[in-house]
Write an enzyme that holds these catalytic residues in place. Structure first.
Site, PDB file in Angstrom:
ATOM      1  N   ALA A 215      39.604  26.569  43.482  1.00 17.69           N
ATOM      2  CA  ALA A 215      40.607  26.625  42.412  1.00 17.69           C
ATOM      3  C   ALA A 215      40.207  27.725  41.446  1.00 17.69           C
ATOM      4  O   ALA A 215      39.506  27.469  40.456  1.00 17.69           O
ATOM      5  CB  ALA A 215      40.718  25.277  41.701  1.00 17.69           C
ATOM      6  N   GLU A 216      40.638  28.959  41.744  1.00 19.29           N
ATOM      7  CA  GLU A 216      40.170  30.111  40.974  1.00 19.29           C
ATOM      8  C   GLU A 216      40.536  30.036  39.502  1.00 19.29           C
ATOM      9  O   GLU A 216      39.734  30.425  38.639  1.00 19.29           O
ATOM     10  CB  GLU A 216      40.711  31.398  41.592  1.00 19.29           C
ATOM     11  CG  GLU A 216      40.042  31.820  42.888  1.00 19.29           C
ATOM     12  CD  GLU A 216      40.529  31.031  44.102  1.00 19.29           C
ATOM     13  OE1 GLU A 216      39.915  31.147  45.179  1.00 19.29           O
ATOM     14  OE2 GLU A 216      41.532  30.294  43.957  1.00 19.29           O
TER      15      GLU A 216
ATOM     16  N   GLN B 226      35.740  34.940  45.664  1.00 22.47           N
ATOM     17  CA  GLN B 226      35.275  35.141  47.034  1.00 22.47           C
ATOM     18  C   GLN B 226      35.793  36.425  47.675  1.00 22.47           C
ATOM     19  O   GLN B 226      35.067  37.132  48.364  1.00 22.47           O
ATOM     20  CB  GLN B 226      35.680  33.928  47.862  1.00 22.47           C
ATOM     21  CG  GLN B 226      34.814  33.680  49.059  1.00 22.47           C
ATOM     22  CD  GLN B 226      35.082  32.304  49.635  1.00 22.47           C
ATOM     23  OE1 GLN B 226      36.142  32.056  50.197  1.00 22.47           O
ATOM     24  NE2 GLN B 226      34.125  31.409  49.480  1.00 22.47           N
TER      25      GLN B 226
ATOM     26  N   PHE C 240      41.845  36.751  46.201  1.00 20.10           N
ATOM     27  CA  PHE C 240      41.680  35.366  45.788  1.00 20.10           C
ATOM     28  C   PHE C 240      41.611  35.254  44.269  1.00 20.10           C
ATOM     29  O   PHE C 240      41.732  34.156  43.721  1.00 20.10           O
ATOM     30  CB  PHE C 240      40.405  34.771  46.394  1.00 20.10           C
ATOM     31  CG  PHE C 240      40.455  34.574  47.887  1.00 20.10           C
ATOM     32  CD1 PHE C 240      41.506  35.056  48.647  1.00 20.10           C
ATOM     33  CD2 PHE C 240      39.439  33.894  48.528  1.00 20.10           C
ATOM     34  CE1 PHE C 240      41.549  34.881  50.019  1.00 20.10           C
ATOM     35  CE2 PHE C 240      39.466  33.710  49.907  1.00 20.10           C
ATOM     36  CZ  PHE C 240      40.532  34.203  50.657  1.00 20.10           C
TER      37      PHE C 240
ATOM     38  N   TYR D 109      43.737  36.505  42.225  1.00 21.39           N
ATOM     39  CA  TYR D 109      45.066  36.518  41.608  1.00 21.39           C
ATOM     40  C   TYR D 109      45.445  35.195  40.943  1.00 21.39           C
ATOM     41  O   TYR D 109      46.059  35.200  39.870  1.00 21.39           O
ATOM     42  CB  TYR D 109      46.126  36.925  42.632  1.00 21.39           C
ATOM     43  CG  TYR D 109      45.940  38.321  43.204  1.00 21.39           C
ATOM     44  CD1 TYR D 109      45.243  39.297  42.509  1.00 21.39           C
ATOM     45  CD2 TYR D 109      46.455  38.655  44.446  1.00 21.39           C
ATOM     46  CE1 TYR D 109      45.065  40.565  43.034  1.00 21.39           C
ATOM     47  CE2 TYR D 109      46.289  39.927  44.987  1.00 21.39           C
ATOM     48  CZ  TYR D 109      45.583  40.879  44.270  1.00 21.39           C
ATOM     49  OH  TYR D 109      45.407  42.128  44.802  1.00 21.39           O
ATOM     50  N   PRO D 110      45.129  34.038  41.525  1.00 17.11           N
ATOM     51  CA  PRO D 110      45.463  32.792  40.815  1.00 17.11           C
ATOM     52  C   PRO D 110      44.784  32.664  39.459  1.00 17.11           C
ATOM     53  O   PRO D 110      45.241  31.912  38.606  1.00 17.11           O
ATOM     54  CB  PRO D 110      44.979  31.701  41.785  1.00 17.11           C
ATOM     55  CG  PRO D 110      45.030  32.330  43.130  1.00 17.11           C
ATOM     56  CD  PRO D 110      44.624  33.763  42.882  1.00 17.11           C
TER      57      PRO D 110
ATOM     58  N   HIS E 200      42.254  39.837  51.885  1.00 19.77           N
ATOM     59  CA  HIS E 200      40.810  39.978  52.023  1.00 19.77           C
ATOM     60  C   HIS E 200      40.363  41.432  51.875  1.00 19.77           C
ATOM     61  O   HIS E 200      39.179  41.721  52.062  1.00 19.77           O
ATOM     62  CB  HIS E 200      40.344  39.458  53.387  1.00 19.77           C
ATOM     63  CG  HIS E 200      40.509  37.990  53.561  1.00 19.77           C
ATOM     64  ND1 HIS E 200      41.738  37.405  53.758  1.00 19.77           N
ATOM     65  CD2 HIS E 200      39.600  36.976  53.574  1.00 19.77           C
ATOM     66  CE1 HIS E 200      41.580  36.091  53.892  1.00 19.77           C
ATOM     67  NE2 HIS E 200      40.293  35.811  53.780  1.00 19.77           N
TER      68      HIS E 200
END
Length: 362
Positions: A74-75, A97, A101, A103-104, A144
């Site tokens: 849960a970024e 990571q 990832f 962006y949230p 990625h």
């Protein structure tokens, strides 16, 4: 030199051995955590696994799960927690990571991380480092391999660092962790396994972030680049030298703060510049860099500032990424387009570029 100094120098040289960028980053976090108990590392799989790229390997074993903490996937929650930690006096180092990832968590960066010190009129700093593996070249699929530096560059209140060498990886991450301002630390994932002779027990001092470095001297044109594109530009400069074109390669090292002085000194001397990066061309960092160079060096330029960038598309599948990423051929093609024959140049003898025969289509 005294005998003692000579002995120390020989000992330091003997201690230098091949090390990867990933190892230098790990050592930077380990040293920071050992020196300052307020430094905490958190992110997905950073503890037991040691990170997807093993950059946090061994930190949980040495410092325990309270200081190297595995988090839920849960970024936004990871970064939101880090904001609270920083407000209460800790120095969190967050690992996202993969590039996309993050962006949230972008809302947290824009609404809180970037504004907090200004919002409190400087009374409450936010010493927070966000490590983001970024860029292509590893055969990763979409989400990625993004180069998302333009988003952070355009967000006032954030510092944006991106090392290209083992030495800079260590020195700049240490500086980021020690900073009272939030730093987005972009790690070129395809350079994680690049090697250099390095002594982890006596790391060489590096220039501070905000200071660009000339990686190769030249007089024909300047290549302005950073992160994963630095070794590509150095390779292009080697190839150009075979044709008598001496390209200067400037490693920006950080996008915020930005070193106008070093960059403009180079461009004023060479008269030509090409900006190289993996991010998209439209709306990418190259547009801002080209504008700054043009504003400050206009009367020294013998050709427009050109850009070699990733295409304006979502990141392509692994089999196609070699076409998307700036390579030696695309860089040399841009150099060929630098108006070597023009009424603005000093002499028509420079028709096809230094050392090139007219009609050479390379």
């Amino acid at each position: 030199m005294s005998t003692a100094a000579a002995e120390r120098r020989r000992g330091t040289a003997a201690a230098r051995k091949p090390a990867t960028m990933a190892q230098a980053l790990t050592r930077a976090m380990r040293d920071a955590m050992a020196e300052d108990p307020s430094v905490h590392v958190l992110g997905e799989d950073v503890g037991t696994l040691g990170g997807v790229f093993r950059v946090t390997d061994g930190l949980a074993e040495e410092f325990g799960p309270q200081r190297c903490t595995d988090t839920p996937l849960a970024e936004a929650g990871i970064l939101g927690s880090a904001v609270g930690m920083a407000m209460y006096g800790l120095r969190p180092v967050v690992e996202m990571q993969f590039d996309a990832f993050a962006y949230p968590a972008f809302e947290q960066l824009v609404s809180h991380v970037s504004r907090h010190r200004n919002r409190t009129r400087g009374t409450m700093p936010l010493p927070l480092t966000v490590r983001i593996p970024y860029g292509g070249g590893i055969g990763g699929v979409e989400h990625h391999s993004d180069s998302s530096e333009a988003y952070y560059l355009a967000t006032p209140g954030l510092h944006v660092y991106t090392p290209a060498t083992v030495e800079d990886a260590y020195g700049m991450l240490r500086e980021a962790i020690a900073s009272d301002d939030p730093v987005v630390f972009l790690e070129p994932k395809r350079l994680y396994w690049s090697r250099s002779d390095w002594n982890p027990d006596a790391p060489s001092a590096v220039p501070p972030a905000g200071r660009a470095v000339v990686r190769r001297r030249g007089s024909s044109a300047t290549l302005l680049t950073y992160g994963p594109s630095v070794p590509v530009c150095l390779e292009a400069a080697e190839a150009a030298a075979e044709d008598g074109i001496e390209l200067e390669v400037v490693d920006l090292r950080s996008l915020v703060p930005f070193d106008d002085a070093t960059i403009c000194e180079s461009v004023r001397r060479t008269g030509r510049a090409v900006v190289v990066h993996e991010s998209t061309g439209f709306g990418g960092p190259g547009g801002e860099i080209a504008a700054r160079v043009t504003e400050r060096c206009f009367h020294h330029l013998e050709a427009p500032v050109l850009r070699v960038a990733g295409f304006d598309i979502p990141y392509p599948p692994p089999m196609l990424e070699r076409h998307h990423l700036p390579g030696v051929d695309r860089i040399l093609d841009a150099v060929d387009r630098l108006q070597w024959e023009s009424r603005w140049t000093e002499s028509g003898e420079r028709a096809a570029g230094p050392g090139r025969a007219e009609g050479d289509g390379r």
